[in-house]
Design a protein around this motif. Structure first.
Motif, short mmCIF file in Angstrom:
data_model
loop_
_atom_site.label_atom_id
_atom_site.label_comp_id
_atom_site.label_asym_id
_atom_site.label_seq_id
_atom_site.Cartn_x
_atom_site.Cartn_y
_atom_site.Cartn_z
N ARG A 1 0.76 -1.19 -0.20
CA ARG A 1 -0.11 -0.09 -0.12
C ARG A 1 1.05 1.10 -0.52
N GLU A 2 0.75 2.28 -0.47
CA GLU A 2 0.81 3.76 -0.87
C GLU A 2 1.15 4.19 0.73
N ILE A 3 1.39 3.88 1.84
CA ILE A 3 0.50 4.92 3.23
C ILE A 3 1.60 6.12 3.02
N LEU A 4 2.52 6.28 2.65
CA LEU A 4 3.20 7.97 2.45
C LEU A 4 2.78 8.58 1.44
N ARG A 5 2.46 8.21 0.23
CA ARG A 5 1.68 9.24 -0.37
C ARG A 5 0.11 9.15 0.53
#
Length: 156
Positions: free
Chosen positions: A2-6
Motif C-alpha cells: 500500500r502507498e502509505i506515504l502517499r
C-alpha cells in the motif's frame, strides 16, 4: 504494498492548505505557523534544533525565522554564555497568536481522528512514531551529503 506515504503526504498537504488559508487573518503563511508554535513551546531553542525538529534544511528554516522576526512574531536573543548562539523566543505578538494556532491544531487533530477509539488512536500514534524514526535514519544520512542506495530491483 500500500502507498502509505502517499496517504500521509495527502493528509499533510491538505492540513497545510487549510492552515495557510485560516492563518492569513493573522498574517502567517507557508508553514510559518509551524515554526511559531515550536518556538513558543520551546522558548530559547536555537535555529539548528528547530530545523531538525521540523525536518527542514537550515536555509528553509533561516528564511522562515527571518520572516517571523521581521513580522514581529519572534525575536533572537544572544545566549548568556556564547554570544555566537542566537536563541529564539516569541514576542508578545507571537504569544497572542499561539492560542489561535493551538486551537486550530487541536481541531484538526480531532477532525482527523473522528471515529477512532482511544486504543486505535494510541496504536496509530505508535505506528507513526515508528515510521518517523525509520525515515529519520535516511533523513540524517542524506542531510550529511550521502545518497541512498536504492537497489537494482527498482530499474535504476
Amino acid at each position: 504494498m500500500r502507498e502509505i506515504l502517499r496517504e500521509i503526504g495527502m493528509i499533510a498537504r491538505a492540513l497545510d492548505s487549510i492552515s495557510n488559508i485560516e492563518f492569513k487573518e493573522v498574517n502567517l503563511t507557508k508553514g510559518q505557523y509551524l515554526y511559531l508554535v515550536r518556538i513558543y513551546e520551546n522558548p530559547g531553542i536555537i535555529q539548528e534544533k528547530l530545523a531538525e525538529m521540523i525536518k527542514v534544511d537550515r536555509t528553509t528554516a533561516a528564511r522562515a525565522i527571518q520572516r517571523l522576526e521581521s513580522q514581529g512574531f519572534i525575536q533572537k536573543k544572544n545566549d548568556n554564555t556564547n554570544k555566537k548562539i542566537k536563541r529564539l523566543f516569541t514576542t508578545e505578538k507571537g504569544d497572542n497568536v499561539y492560542p489561535f494556532l493551538k486551537r486550530e491544531g487541536d481541531h484538526s487533530n480531532k477532525a482527523a481522528l473522528a471515529g477512532f477509539n482511544p486504543e486505535e488512536t494510541e496504536l496509530l500514534f505508535h505506528f507513526l512514531q515508528r515510521i518517523r524514526k525509520n525515515v529519520e535514519i535516511d533523513w540524517d544520512y542524506v542531510k550529511k551529503g550521502n545518497k541512498r542506495e536504492y537497489g537494482s530491483d527498482e530499474g535504476l
